[in-house]
Design a protein around this motif. Structure first.
Motif, PDB file in Angstrom:
ATOM      1  N   ALA A 173      50.524  30.358  39.218  1.00  0.00           N
ATOM      2  CA  ALA A 173      50.164  31.432  38.363  1.00  0.00           C
ATOM      3  C   ALA A 173      50.158  32.195  38.877  1.00  0.00           C
ATOM      4  CB  ALA A 173      48.885  31.390  37.918  1.00  0.00           C
ATOM      5  N   SER A 174      49.610  32.874  40.667  1.00  0.00           N
ATOM      6  CA  SER A 174      49.494  33.737  41.157  1.00  0.00           C
ATOM      7  C   SER A 174      49.162  33.829  42.449  1.00  0.00           C
ATOM      8  CB  SER A 174      47.500  34.365  40.701  1.00  0.00           C
ATOM      9  OG  SER A 174      46.243  33.973  40.969  1.00  0.00           O
ATOM     10  N   ASP A 175      48.984  34.815  43.035  1.00  0.00           N
ATOM     11  CA  ASP A 175      48.697  34.526  44.565  1.00  0.00           C
ATOM     12  C   ASP A 175      47.436  35.240  44.837  1.00  0.00           C
ATOM     13  OD1 ASP A 175      51.804  33.740  45.521  1.00  0.00           O
ATOM     14  OD2 ASP A 175      52.233  35.563  44.783  1.00  0.00           O
ATOM     15  N   GLY A 176      46.840  35.070  43.619  1.00  0.00           N
ATOM     16  CA  GLY A 176      45.328  35.744  44.237  1.00  0.00           C
ATOM     17  C   GLY A 176      44.888  36.475  43.190  1.00  0.00           C
ATOM     18  N   PHE A 177      43.914  37.476  43.788  1.00  0.00           N
ATOM     19  CA  PHE A 177      43.557  38.236  42.262  1.00  0.00           C
ATOM     20  C   PHE A 177      43.153  39.066  42.771  1.00  0.00           C
ATOM     21  CE2 PHE A 177      42.370  33.512  42.020  1.00  0.00           C
ATOM     22  CZ  PHE A 177      43.077  33.467  40.668  1.00  0.00           C
ATOM     23  N   ILE A 178      43.002  40.478  41.860  1.00  0.00           N
ATOM     24  CA  ILE A 178      42.451  41.659  42.010  1.00  0.00           C
ATOM     25  C   ILE A 178      40.494  41.210  40.854  1.00  0.00           C
ATOM     26  CG2 ILE A 178      42.807  44.286  41.804  1.00  0.00           C
ATOM     27  CD1 ILE A 178      44.927  43.717  42.135  1.00  0.00           C
ATOM     28  N   LEU A 179      39.452  41.646  41.177  1.00  0.00           N
ATOM     29  CA  LEU A 179      38.039  41.032  41.309  1.00  0.00           C
ATOM     30  C   LEU A 179      37.928  43.224  40.944  1.00  0.00           C
ATOM     31  CD1 LEU A 179      37.205  38.728  43.834  1.00  0.00           C
ATOM     32  CD2 LEU A 179      37.935  37.732  41.055  1.00  0.00           C
ATOM     33  N   THR A 180      37.153  43.160  39.190  1.00  0.00           N
ATOM     34  CA  THR A 180      37.316  44.173  38.588  1.00  0.00           C
ATOM     35  C   THR A 180      35.373  43.798  38.187  1.00  0.00           C
ATOM     36  OG1 THR A 180      38.871  44.937  38.252  1.00  0.00           O
ATOM     37  CG2 THR A 180      36.585  46.101  37.428  1.00  0.00           C
ATOM     38  N   PRO A 181      34.425  43.723  40.161  1.00  0.00           N
ATOM     39  CA  PRO A 181      32.898  43.829  38.737  1.00  0.00           C
ATOM     40  C   PRO A 181      32.682  44.671  37.983  1.00  0.00           C
ATOM     41  CG  PRO A 181      33.110  44.861  41.057  1.00  0.00           C
ATOM     42  CD  PRO A 181      34.253  44.723  41.135  1.00  0.00           C
ATOM     43  N   HIS A 182      31.816  44.077  37.094  1.00  0.00           N
ATOM     44  CA  HIS A 182      31.689  44.202  35.908  1.00  0.00           C
ATOM     45  C   HIS A 182      30.294  45.787  35.692  1.00  0.00           C
ATOM     46  CE1 HIS A 182      28.136  41.588  35.844  1.00  0.00           C
ATOM     47  NE2 HIS A 182      27.777  42.597  35.004  1.00  0.00           N
ATOM     48  N   LEU A 183      29.746  46.000  37.655  1.00  0.00           N
ATOM     49  CA  LEU A 183      28.541  46.460  37.962  1.00  0.00           C
ATOM     50  C   LEU A 183      28.958  47.117  39.550  1.00  0.00           C
ATOM     51  CD1 LEU A 183      24.694  44.921  37.678  1.00  0.00           C
ATOM     52  CD2 LEU A 183      25.861  47.214  36.453  1.00  0.00           C
ATOM     53  N   THR A 184      28.703  48.478  39.116  1.00  0.00           N
ATOM     54  CA  THR A 184      28.641  49.056  40.783  1.00  0.00           C
ATOM     55  C   THR A 184      27.249  49.627  41.263  1.00  0.00           C
ATOM     56  OG1 THR A 184      30.858  50.582  39.120  1.00  0.00           O
ATOM     57  CG2 THR A 184      29.511  51.810  41.156  1.00  0.00           C
ATOM     58  N   PRO A 185      27.401  49.622  42.700  1.00  0.00           N
ATOM     59  CA  PRO A 185      28.148  48.774  43.408  1.00  0.00           C
ATOM     60  C   PRO A 185      28.064  47.801  43.436  1.00  0.00           C
ATOM     61  CG  PRO A 185      26.350  50.391  44.577  1.00  0.00           C
ATOM     62  CD  PRO A 185      25.988  50.596  42.999  1.00  0.00           C
ATOM     63  N   GLY A 186      26.914  47.309  43.396  1.00  0.00           N
ATOM     64  CA  GLY A 186      26.876  46.146  43.642  1.00  0.00           C
ATOM     65  C   GLY A 186      27.551  44.785  43.308  1.00  0.00           C
ATOM     66  N   GLY A 187      28.193  44.912  42.567  1.00  0.00           N
ATOM     67  CA  GLY A 187      28.755  43.838  41.573  1.00  0.00           C
ATOM     68  C   GLY A 187      29.615  42.750  42.518  1.00  0.00           C
ATOM     69  N   LEU A 188      30.382  43.296  43.311  1.00  0.00           N
ATOM     70  CA  LEU A 188      30.739  41.962  44.087  1.00  0.00           C
ATOM     71  C   LEU A 188      29.730  40.988  45.366  1.00  0.00           C
ATOM     72  CD1 LEU A 188      33.835  40.955  44.372  1.00  0.00           C
ATOM     73  CD2 LEU A 188      33.762  42.464  46.217  1.00  0.00           C
ATOM     74  N   ASP A 189      28.387  41.360  45.165  1.00  0.00           N
ATOM     75  CA  ASP A 189      27.687  40.876  46.417  1.00  0.00           C
ATOM     76  C   ASP A 189      27.446  40.010  46.154  1.00  0.00           C
ATOM     77  OD1 ASP A 189      27.432  44.288  46.912  1.00  0.00           O
ATOM     78  OD2 ASP A 189      25.005  43.781  46.970  1.00  0.00           O
ATOM     79  N   LEU A 197      56.674  39.155  47.720  1.00  0.00           N
ATOM     80  CA  LEU A 197      56.570  39.699  46.139  1.00  0.00           C
ATOM     81  C   LEU A 197      54.968  38.719  45.861  1.00  0.00           C
ATOM     82  CD1 LEU A 197      56.792  42.241  45.338  1.00  0.00           C
ATOM     83  CD2 LEU A 197      57.531  40.567  43.211  1.00  0.00           C
ATOM     84  N   LYS A 198      53.807  39.182  46.122  1.00  0.00           N
ATOM     85  CA  LYS A 198      52.162  38.591  46.044  1.00  0.00           C
ATOM     86  C   LYS A 198      52.380  39.503  44.447  1.00  0.00           C
ATOM     87  CE  LYS A 198      52.061  37.040  49.925  1.00  0.00           C
ATOM     88  NZ  LYS A 198      52.906  35.788  50.748  1.00  0.00           N
ATOM     89  N   ILE A 199      51.461  38.417  43.644  1.00  0.00           N
ATOM     90  CA  ILE A 199      51.740  38.367  42.345  1.00  0.00           C
ATOM     91  C   ILE A 199      49.886  38.280  42.171  1.00  0.00           C
ATOM     92  CG2 ILE A 199      51.495  37.256  40.046  1.00  0.00           C
ATOM     93  CD1 ILE A 199      54.052  37.131  40.433  1.00  0.00           C
ATOM     94  N   LEU A 200      49.643  39.772  41.539  1.00  0.00           N
ATOM     95  CA  LEU A 200      48.152  39.536  41.895  1.00  0.00           C
ATOM     96  C   LEU A 200      47.465  39.717  40.582  1.00  0.00           C
ATOM     97  CD1 LEU A 200      47.359  41.529  44.618  1.00  0.00           C
ATOM     98  CD2 LEU A 200      47.193  38.600  45.284  1.00  0.00           C
ATOM     99  N   PRO A 201      46.849  39.206  39.565  1.00  0.00           N
ATOM    100  CA  PRO A 201      46.078  39.477  38.539  1.00  0.00           C
ATOM    101  C   PRO A 201      44.736  40.001  38.747  1.00  0.00           C
ATOM    102  CG  PRO A 201      46.679  37.198  38.080  1.00  0.00           C
ATOM    103  CD  PRO A 201      46.782  37.758  39.600  1.00  0.00           C
ATOM    104  N   GLY A 202      44.713  41.462  37.729  1.00  0.00           N
ATOM    105  CA  GLY A 202      43.217  41.086  37.844  1.00  0.00           C
ATOM    106  C   GLY A 202      42.628  41.233  36.808  1.00  0.00           C
ATOM    107  N   VAL A 203      40.908  40.885  37.992  1.00  0.00           N
ATOM    108  CA  VAL A 203      40.462  39.543  36.538  1.00  0.00           C
ATOM    109  C   VAL A 203      39.121  39.987  36.063  1.00  0.00           C
ATOM    110  CG1 VAL A 203      42.228  37.609  37.075  1.00  0.00           C
ATOM    111  CG2 VAL A 203      39.816  37.754  39.145  1.00  0.00           C
ATOM    112  N   THR A 204      37.651  39.241  35.958  1.00  0.00           N
ATOM    113  CA  THR A 204      37.002  39.942  36.597  1.00  0.00           C
ATOM    114  C   THR A 204      36.150  39.062  36.474  1.00  0.00           C
ATOM    115  OG1 THR A 204      35.918  40.208  33.382  1.00  0.00           O
ATOM    116  CG2 THR A 204      36.917  41.034  34.440  1.00  0.00           C
ATOM    117  N   PHE A 205      34.667  38.412  36.635  1.00  0.00           N
ATOM    118  CA  PHE A 205      34.285  36.972  36.738  1.00  0.00           C
ATOM    119  C   PHE A 205      32.447  37.534  36.621  1.00  0.00           C
ATOM    120  CE2 PHE A 205      34.103  39.772  40.090  1.00  0.00           C
ATOM    121  CZ  PHE A 205      32.359  39.671  40.465  1.00  0.00           C
TER     122      PHE A 205
END
Lengths: 401, 453
Positions: B397-413, B267-275
């Protein structure tokens, strides 16, 4: 000999390895790939190469069967399939012009879900989505959902009083369902997204509308969660064989697929649909009536007939269909289509007997033949499926401006 | 003895309907055009992420009796977008939230099995429940469920879909042209399921998919939710933002696995986070402050406060102090369709806490809302963010992260270009996909969890 100058519209109906039950055993068939994206992409890409208006993708909520109460136990025919809306979506980014019209069963599904799925298919394909709505009378499909018990199909068949009651109920419900689809597509005005920095508003909520649908069978509040799709309303199609479905086509659809067996039959059917269209108050709207034909095409009529006979032999029975079965050459089919067109049909949906053989015969031989006769386009002239079909982009029923 | 170095799992969340997306930024693109989804998915795949995640909505949110208009509004159908994304990516997992209240097992099972086929084994399902009459008004079958029944329905729904996923063994399609045998079984996909919520039987019509079934995600933090995840999920989404909260939650959930015969890694534990990234830590913090103020305008602050207070507060000044009146007790009638409303389990206590915080730090309404609604953010230079992410994972504290960028669609670049290479240099994140399916990426192995009946 008089020929109508009106260009034909052409679609192909994709189902498994083709419509003949032994099609999967043909040398060029790919029966082991029926559940892969590549198979469907190759078929739709081929249809697009032939400049066809659209493909339909068959679907049902049960195993293919010759019985309507459950599996027929056959192990020599294709069984199993993928969700047609998802196939269409998977293929959409890999094609550019061709319309994508998956089948959806409306008897057991939610119009809210289907409305946003087809709207999204339209967004994903930038304006090439449609949906063929299908009523389910199969008792095994109702048992898969367990929510409603359909009365069994009367032994006396559809024309019996019991059959008529059941059909009327299911098709009336389908009419309500299509009404909900269309209202949800209209529930966002085209310019509802405003991104107004001054007021901080992303949308103008006065341009979003509750549909407040209340029918005899269900209610839906709305609005959709999905903004209005590029075509405004994706194209709605239905297959129709008798009075109730003709009424659904006339009152609710943009395209009806019908199954005339000759020119006189085609005339009778189109007259009935046009009359029903007038009765439904849609006389001034374009409703296409496409003739469905199962086709086996080869270089000579004998080769086509022999091939079908060989397939029949493998299947152990002569193939029959609700639609007329044509065996012959692409040129012979072109003659037939142009004759039937005289009876008021505006296009044809061809069901390839085998895939990919009969599809390639359509795209590489029938289409060029029709083009030589000036009866089919030589290039895609529109960016949307509605554009290809000469259907206007519908005004939004809720728009106030 | 040193602990082995854990590998980080990373996912991208397409910014959905909320105030996290800065739609007012000149670089903000469409929230609905497929090109936006394709861009984020391709970026995530370029960065070798495990999966892309889409949330779901089934009714537009309302506040004070009207459709809420300050946030991003409008989103596509989850299944349809994920299937289209399978065409423009080759390895990236495709995860979607699908509600178990307003769907039927047969349909959901065939959609997920189809998606898994069409993506060659990359489908994941985030199982959620809705129970409110408000959402049910969009469905012809309604579907209102009392809160105490929702996990029961979800559990039964999952068990029923499992039976459908497992109804084909995987060897039924023979397709032998010479012998004429297409199927090895005359009636494949048989199922027969009779429980309080579902009375279904027949034959499933989609052959077994590459993963057998989608990877199962679960969100939710209640006792029932944690137990449900421990028994039946492959991954759990959390909101536990701080290192210490994360460690407590992580330990609690992982501890529960043994009772179901499952190992720690299943079971992987993945918090939703921003950056937020910057050339210096100070610059990143400055950018983050600007972003927060764009996310929480004065109007938004009042609206978010109303969601707790359950009253019309439109006459209050967002730059002024908190209301002296208490929140209205009982059912929240001001805001509907918002998960955040349901999180306020004890509004009076929360209001007291917020008042104390505002007094201690001398915060206006808007400043307080910015303070209390900020989710965990990793802010700093790429090097600092990479180090912090890794610290969380290595500290369990987690196994990884779900990253939500604050910009669509280039926020992860920028993250893909700067942070990911640093994680790869540290040897804590893959440089190439090692397998083809999402189960491969998540290291879940071939074992299939069967939920308790």
């Amino acid at each position: 000999m008089s020929r109508s100058p009106a260009p034909l519209h052409l679609a192909v109906a994709l189902d498994g390895a083709g419509w003949h039950p032994a099609a999967w055993r043909e040398p060029d068939a790919r029966p082991g790939e029926l559940f892969t994206a590549r198979y469907w992409t190759d078929l739709v890409t081929e249809a697009e190469r032939g400049l066809l208006d659209f493909v339909t993708i068959e679907d049902a909520l049960s195993l293919q069967s010759s019985r309507n109460t459950g599996p027929d136990g056959r192990t020599d025919q294709v069984r199993g399939r993928l969700d047609a809306v998802l196939i269409a979506a998977r293929v959409a980014p890999l094609t550019r012009h061709i319309g994508l019209v998956p089948t959806a069963v409306v008897t057991h599904t939610e119009p809210f879900h289907l409305s946003k799925a087809v709207a999204t298919l339209d967004h994903v394909s930038t304006g090439r989505a449609g949906v063929r709505v299908k009523v389910s009378v199969r008792s095994d499909e109702s048992a898969h959902f367990g929510r409603r018990a359909l009365p069994p199909l009367p032994e006396a068949g559809w024309e019996s009083p019991g059959g008529q009651v059941l059909i009327k109920e299911l098709f009336d419900e389908a009419g309500d369902y299509v009404e909900v689809l269309r209202r949800l597509w209209d529930s966002w005005e085209d310019d509802a997204e405003i991104r107004d920095l001054r007021t901080g508003r992303f949308i103008d909520r006065d341009k979003l509308h509750y549909i407040d649908f209340e029918g005899d069978r269900f209610r839906v509040k709305g609005p959709s969660i999905t903004p209005r799709p590029p075509q405004g309303q994706p194209v709605v199609a239905a297959l129709a064989h008798r009075a109730e479905p003709y009424r659904l086509v006339a009152a609710s659809a943009d395209i009806g697929f019908v199954t005339p067996h000759d020119t006189a039959d085609a005339r009778t059917i189109t007259d009935r649909i046009r009359a029903a269209q007038t009765a439904a108050g849609r006389a001034d709207e374009t409703v296409h009536v496409f003739g469905d034909l199962v086709v086996f095409l080869d270089a000579t009529p004998e080769a086509a007939a022999d091939r079908k006979a060989r397939l029949d032999g493998r299947a152990g029975a002569e193939y029959t269909s609700d639609a007329r079965i044509f065996t012959g050459t692409p040129a012979g089919l072109a003659d037939l289509l142009q004759d039937l067109q005289q009876a008021g049909l505006t296009g044809f949906r061809l069901r390839p007997g085998t895939l990919p053989h009969d599809l390639a015969q359509i795209t590489r031989h029938l289409v060029p033949e029709l083009q030589r006769r000036g009866a089919f386009r030589t290039t895609y002239g529109a960016r949307t499926l509605r554009g290809l079909l000469g259907l206007p982009r519908p005004a939004n029923r809720y728009a106030t401006a | 003895m040193t602990k082995p170095v854990k590998q980080i799992h990373l996912a991208a969340h397409f910014p959905g309907v909320n105030n996290n997306t800065v739609w007012s930024d000149p670089a903000a693109g469409s929230q609905i055009d497929f090109s936006s989804f394709a861009h984020l998915a391709r970026t995530a795949e370029r960065a070798k992420f495990d999966f892309l995640f889409l949330a779901e909505g089934l009714r537009l949110r309302e506040q004070n009796g009207r459709i809420y208009d300050l946030d991003v509004v409008g989103r596509p159908d989850t299944f349809t977008v994920l299937s289209a994304l399978a065409a423009v990516t080759g390895k990236l997992g495709l995860a979607g939230t699908i509600n178990s209240t307003f769907n039927e097992p047969y349909e959901v099972a065939r959609q997920f099995t189809s998606l898994d086929h069409l993506s060659d084994g990359r489908a994941a399902w985030n199982v959620v429940t809705s129970w409110d009459e408000f959402t049910g008004q969009n469905f012809r079958r309604g579907g209102y469920l009392a809160q105490e029944d929702r996990y029961e329905r979800a559990r039964q729904f999952l068990t029923a879909t499992w039976e459908l996923f497992d109804s084909w063994r995987g060897d039924e399609i023979v397709a032998d042209k010479d012998s004429g045998v297409f199927l090895s079984d005359p009636a494949p996909g048989g199922f027969d399921h009779h429980v309080s919520e579902f009375d279904i039987r027949g034959h499933f019509d989609v052959p077994r998919s590459p993963q057998g079934r989608p990877v199962i995600f679960q969100a939710g933090d209640s006792e029932q939710g944690r137990e449900f995840a421990a028994s039946s999920a492959d991954a759990i989404f959390t909101r536990h933002g701080t290192l210490e909260d994360g460690r407590v939650f992580y330990a609690d959930v992982k501890r529960r696995l043994a009772a179901y015969g499952r190992s720690h890694d299943e079971l992987k534990i993945l918090p939703g986070v921003t950056f937020v990234l910057g050339d210096t830590d100070a610059e990143a913090q400055e950018k983050a402050d600007v972003i927060r103020r764009r996310q929480v305008s004065g109007q938004t602050a009042i609206k978010l406060l109303e969601q707790l207070w359950n009253r019309d507060l439109s006459s209050y000044d967002p730059d002024g102090p908190l209301p002296a009146v208490e929140p209205l007790a009982g059912e929240n009638t001001v805001a509907r369709g918002r998960a955040s409303v349901r999180m306020h389990r004890d509004p009076t206590a929360t209001a007291a806490r917020w008042r104390a915080l505002a007094e201690a730090k001398d915060l206006s309404i808007r400043e307080l809302i910015i303070e209390v609604t900020g989710r965990q953010s990793f802010i700093g230079t790429p090097a600092r963010v990479a180090a912090s992410l890794n610290e969380f994972v290595q500290a369990d504290a987690s196994d990884g992260f779900i990253l939500t960028p604050h910009l669509t669609p280039g926020g992860l670049d920028e993250f893909a270009d700067t942070v990911v290479p640093l994680l790869q240099e540290r040897g804590v994140f893959r440089s190439e996909y090692e397998g083809d399916t999402l189960r491969d990426h998540l290291g879940l192995g071939a074992r299939v969890v069967t939920p308790a009946r």
